[in-house]
Every structure is written in structure tokens, then in C-alpha cells.
Design an enzyme around this catalytic site. Structure first.
Site, PDB file in Angstrom:
ATOM      1  N   ARG A  82       0.823  -1.226   0.000  1.00 31.77           N
ATOM      2  CA  ARG A  82       0.000   0.000   0.000  1.00 31.77           C
ATOM      3  C   ARG A  82       0.850   1.268   0.000  1.00 31.77           C
ATOM      4  O   ARG A  82       0.498   2.254  -0.645  1.00 31.77           O
ATOM      5  CB  ARG A  82      -0.957  -0.032   1.198  1.00 31.77           C
ATOM      6  CG  ARG A  82      -2.099   0.965   1.086  1.00 31.77           C
ATOM      7  CD  ARG A  82      -3.146   0.739   2.172  1.00 31.77           C
ATOM      8  NE  ARG A  82      -2.574   0.829   3.512  1.00 31.77           N
ATOM      9  CZ  ARG A  82      -3.244   0.577   4.637  1.00 31.77           C
ATOM     10  NH1 ARG A  82      -4.512   0.205   4.591  1.00 31.77           N
ATOM     11  NH2 ARG A  82      -2.660   0.694   5.809  1.00 31.77           N
ATOM     12  N   LYS A 184      -2.657   8.784   2.212  1.00 34.36           N
ATOM     13  CA  LYS A 184      -2.347   7.380   2.378  1.00 34.36           C
ATOM     14  C   LYS A 184      -3.308   6.719   1.405  1.00 34.36           C
ATOM     15  O   LYS A 184      -4.495   6.652   1.652  1.00 34.36           O
ATOM     16  CB  LYS A 184      -2.612   6.943   3.811  1.00 34.36           C
ATOM     17  CG  LYS A 184      -2.281   5.509   4.056  1.00 34.36           C
ATOM     18  CD  LYS A 184      -1.948   5.268   5.522  1.00 34.36           C
ATOM     19  CE  LYS A 184      -3.092   4.660   6.257  1.00 34.36           C
ATOM     20  NZ  LYS A 184      -2.789   4.406   7.657  1.00 34.36           N
ATOM     21  N   GLU A 220     -16.309   6.057   5.221  1.00 40.39           N
ATOM     22  CA  GLU A 220     -15.538   5.603   6.385  1.00 40.39           C
ATOM     23  C   GLU A 220     -15.441   6.753   7.367  1.00 40.39           C
ATOM     24  O   GLU A 220     -16.097   7.782   7.194  1.00 40.39           O
ATOM     25  CB  GLU A 220     -14.145   5.133   5.942  1.00 40.39           C
ATOM     26  CG  GLU A 220     -13.326   6.208   5.265  1.00 40.39           C
ATOM     27  CD  GLU A 220     -11.876   5.802   5.012  1.00 40.39           C
ATOM     28  OE1 GLU A 220     -11.358   4.909   5.699  1.00 40.39           O
ATOM     29  OE2 GLU A 220     -11.251   6.409   4.127  1.00 40.39           O
TER      30      GLU A 220
HETATM   31  N1  PLP Z   1      -9.231   4.482   7.095  1.00 40.88           N
HETATM   32  C1  PLP Z   1      -8.416   5.487   7.433  1.00 40.88           C
HETATM   33  C2  PLP Z   1      -8.770   6.854   6.987  1.00 40.88           C
HETATM   34  C3  PLP Z   1      -7.249   5.234   8.176  1.00 40.88           C
HETATM   35  O1  PLP Z   1      -6.429   6.237   8.507  1.00 40.88           O
HETATM   36  C4  PLP Z   1      -6.973   3.917   8.581  1.00 40.88           C
HETATM   37  C5  PLP Z   1      -5.791   3.616   9.348  1.00 40.88           C
HETATM   38  O2  PLP Z   1      -4.861   3.041   8.935  1.00 40.88           O
HETATM   39  C6  PLP Z   1      -7.861   2.901   8.203  1.00 40.88           C
HETATM   40  C7  PLP Z   1      -8.975   3.217   7.475  1.00 40.88           C
HETATM   41  C8  PLP Z   1      -7.613   1.470   8.600  1.00 40.88           C
HETATM   42  O3  PLP Z   1      -6.641   0.856   7.798  1.00 40.88           O
HETATM   43  P1  PLP Z   1      -5.752  -0.322   8.354  1.00 40.88           P
HETATM   44  O4  PLP Z   1      -6.692  -1.376   8.813  1.00 40.88           O
HETATM   45  O5  PLP Z   1      -4.953  -0.753   7.193  1.00 40.88           O
HETATM   46  O6  PLP Z   1      -4.950   0.222   9.472  1.00 40.88           O
HETATM   47  C1  COI Z   2      -3.849   3.646  11.509  1.00 43.63           C
HETATM   48  O1  COI Z   2      -4.733   2.971  12.058  1.00 43.63           O
HETATM   49  O2  COI Z   2      -2.713   3.207  11.296  1.00 43.63           O
HETATM   50  C2  COI Z   2      -4.129   5.007  11.094  1.00 43.63           C
HETATM   51  O3  COI Z   2      -3.494   5.502  10.213  1.00 43.63           O
HETATM   52  C3  COI Z   2      -5.187   5.693  11.822  1.00 43.63           C
HETATM   53  C4  COI Z   2      -4.849   7.069  12.277  1.00 43.63           C
HETATM   54  C5  COI Z   2      -3.900   7.144  13.410  1.00 43.63           C
HETATM   55  C6  COI Z   2      -4.588   8.017  11.168  1.00 43.63           C
END
Ligand code: PLP
Ligand code: COI
Length: 340
Positions: A82, A184, A220
Site C-alpha cells: 500500500r 495514504k 468511512e
Molecule cells: N481508514 C483510514 C482513513 C485510516 O487512517 C486507517 C488507518 O490506517 C484505516 C482506514 C484502517 O486501515 P488499516 O486497517 O490498514 O490500518
Molecule cells: C492507523 O490505524 O494506522 C491510522 O493511520 C489511523 C490514524 C492514526 C490516522
């Protein structure tokens, strides 16, 4: 080796400076070998592309201590994949095969005393990021980059631990007007800061963002994906290409099907049908699964039958299974757990 003397159980989600961080530099078209360093400060030219045009992307994952005392991370191959998608989207160099996981292993190993003990409820949050570092004043990508990883021990993302949250339907969009920013995989966190401060001031833990084209579909929250349980016990999560493709969500769908024998699917979910859901949770690395008890839609309250006292029963099973896998209590699918 001795663990740091910290009251692990009382940690929230904040930054605590640990001993070591990782740094690799990109110059003349290639990444150097990378190294572990001690200085937590970054010194860059005032005109660095990261400052002027926010050319930077980040990831988030956690390191855990298992019941039998190993230090592990959860599916770092998916973070590696990612971050490269994010980097490519911002015209940044991607990381060669193996570099990301190798760097994560090195920085976690160096900071092993900061990895919270098993059963403490805390973990070591690992934050890799890449940024454009040389001076640019015309709008264009940098030529030089740094790939860094910082680590910090963390507890629950939301105050109140596992208590169900009250969130609200947001009128704000996170999308930047012309798609630049701190992304991200396509999201703009700077554009969400106004909305999160406004939500907190009004007593809500998070924003439920809707799709900006029609404002009818659930997307989300600011830092986590949604997961719902329907009244007939099916796990459903929003399908959208304008949300972060959460690794936790993808894992939970597999856990629901393969470990719990539940039906699970990704599909479009309208705001209209949220009132018919039995359970709701926010899932992500930081959020793990944080239950939602109530959604406020412009004054109209949608209250889930699971209530405001505890997690819904299916959410709880998902939570116990996922964290059991992450902490080595339940056998993981092949490749999910990477030992440091
Ligand atoms: N959505 C957002 C906007 C986030 O910042 C995060 C955090 O990482 C997620 C979803 C969840 O993603 P993950 O399960 O890969 O941590
Ligand atoms: C994560 O869960 O890693 C995130 O990026 C969430 C948040 C701290 C931005």
C-alpha cells in the site's frame, strides 16, 4: 534486555519518543542502504517539497508481544504494497521488494524494550513515511526523498477503551480540491482536521463521511473503516474506491468467513440502511474494532440494538478472534504473522 518502566495499561494513543528510528535516503535515482539512527528531529531545507506541496505518504502497523514472548507484526507485506501504491500516486519513488519489511524488522528490533508486554492492552505503533526532501518551488515532484520509520507505544485510539462511541454524519468532505496533500492511498488527512475538531467540539468521537458525489453512501471515518452486522447476522463493509483499503477490514472479512462461519461481504451501504443494522464498529490498525453505539444524523439518532454499554456479540467475536491471531493465541492464516 528489559522492558521500559511504563504503566502500559494507562497509555492512550499519543506520541512517546522511543530510542531509535529508521532512515533511508533516495538520491540520484536510488535508495541507499538505510540505517537505524537516534536523532528524532528532521532537518530539511525550508523549500523541501514536503513542506511546500505536502509530498508525503505514510503507513501504520503495530508490533505485539505474543503470549509466548515473541515480538511480531501483522501482515506488513500489505503495508509494503500500500505504501508503494500511495508513493506512485504522488510521483514518489517506490521501495524495492523487501526493503519495507526489512526496515520494519530492524526498527522494531532496535526498540524491542518499547514493545508493550503481552496482556497489557498496549502495542508498539509503527509509522513508516516517505517525503520529498529537496527544494522545489515550481509545482513538481522532488528528486530526493527520505523513507523514515518512527515507533511509539500506544493504547486504545478512542478514549474510554471499548465503550461504544457516538459519531455523527459529516457534512464535510476530506477530498482536497485538486487532490494534493498528505495521503495514504488517496486520502487527505489535512482536509479532515477541520471536520474532526468540529466533531469533537460537538461531542462526537468521529465523522461518518459520505460519498461526495451523491452524499447517500457510507464511506468511512477519519481514521478507520466501517464494519456493520445486519439483523440476520451477516458482516458487511462499504465497498468504495474512495476509502482507505483497510488491512484490518480485509482481514476481518476473512476471519468472519473462515473462523466464525459467517457470511461476509463488501458492498455499497447507503446511509438509509444504517438504521436497520444490528451492530456497527470502526476498524483499523489504531482503532482495532471500536464499537459504535449511536450515529447522529443531523439531530436524528440512529441507535444500534447492541446499545451503549458493550460491543455487540458478533463484533466481540470478531474482535477476540482478530486480536487472538495478532497476539499468537489463535493460529493465524499462512503469512499473517511476521516474527521480528
Ligand atoms: N481508514 C483510514 C482513513 C485510516 O487512517 C486507517 C488507518 O490506517 C484505516 C482506514 C484502517 O486501515 P488499516 O486497517 O490498514 O490500518
Ligand atoms: C492507523 O490505524 O494506522 C491510522 O493511520 C489511523 C490514524 C492514526 C490516522
Amino acid at each position: 534486555m528489559a522492558k521500559k518502566d511504563i504503566d502500559w495499561g494507562s497509555l492512550g494513543f499519543g506520541y512517546i519518543e522511543t530510542d531509535y528510528r529508521y532512515l533511508a535516503s533516495f538520491k540520484d535515482g536510488k535508495w541507499d542502504e538505510g540505517q537505524i539512527i537516534t536523532d528524532p528531529n528532521v532537518t530539511l531545507n525550508e523549500c523541501a517539497c514536503v513542506f511546500q506541496y505536502a509530498q508525503t505518504v505514510f503507513e501504520g502497523l503495530k508490533a505485539y508481544t505474543t503470549e509466548d514472548g515473541r515480538t511480531v507484526t501483522f501482515r506488513p507485506d500489505l503495508n509494503a504494497e500500500r505504501i508503494n501504491q500511495s508513493a506512485a500516486r504522488l510521483q514518489m519513488p517506490t521501495l524495492p521488494e523487501g526493503m519495507f519489511i526489512d526496515a520494519v524488522k530492524k526498527v522494531v528490533k532496535a526498540n524491542e524494550d518499547w514493545v508493550p508486554p503481552f496482556g497489557s492492552g498496549a502495542s508498539l505503533y509503527v509509522r513508516p513515511y516517505i517525503m520529498g526532501t529537496n527544494a522545489v518551488i515550481g509545482v513538481k515532484p522532488a528528486d530526493e526523498y527520505q523513507f523514515r520509520i518512527l515507533t511509539t507505544p500506544v493504547g486504545p485510539y478512542f478514549k474510554g477503551g471499548a465503550k461504544p462511541l457516538t459519531i455523527r454524519v459529516s457534512d464535510f468532505d476530506r477530498a482536497a480540491p485538486n487532490g494534493t496533500g498528505h495521503i495514504k492511498a488517496g486520502l487527505n488527512y489535512a482536509m479532515s482536521l477541520y471536520a474532526i475538531v468540529d466533531a469533537h467540539e460537538k461531542g462526537f468521537a468521529e465523522n461518518m463521511y459520505l460519498d461526495s458525489a451523491t452524499r447517500t453512501k457510507v464511506e468511512e471515518t477519519g481514521g478507520a473503516n466501517f464494519l456493520f452486522v445486519t439483523r440476520d447476522g451477516k458482516v458487511v463493509t462499504p465497498k468504495s474506491n474512495t476509502i482507505l483499503p483497510s488491512i484490518t477490514r480485509r482481514s476481518l472479512i476473512q476471519v468472519a468467513k473462515e473462523y466464525l462461519g459467517l457470511e461476509a461481504e463488501e458492498r455499497e451501504i447507503t446511509l438509509e440502511e444504517v438504521k436497520d443494522m444490528a451492530e456497527c464498529g470502526l476498524c483499523g490498525t489504531a482503532a482495532v474494532i471500536s464499537p459504535v453505539g449511536k450515529v447522529n444524523d443531523h439531530g436524528t439518532e440512529i441507535c444500534f440494538p447492541s446499545g451503549m454499554d458493550e460491543m455487540g456479540p458478533i463484533t466481540k467475536k470478531l474482535y477476540d478472534t482478530l486480536t487472538g491471531i495478532q497476539m499468537g493465541k489463535i493460529k493465524a492464516p499462512e503469512g499473517w504473522i511476521v516474527e521480528i
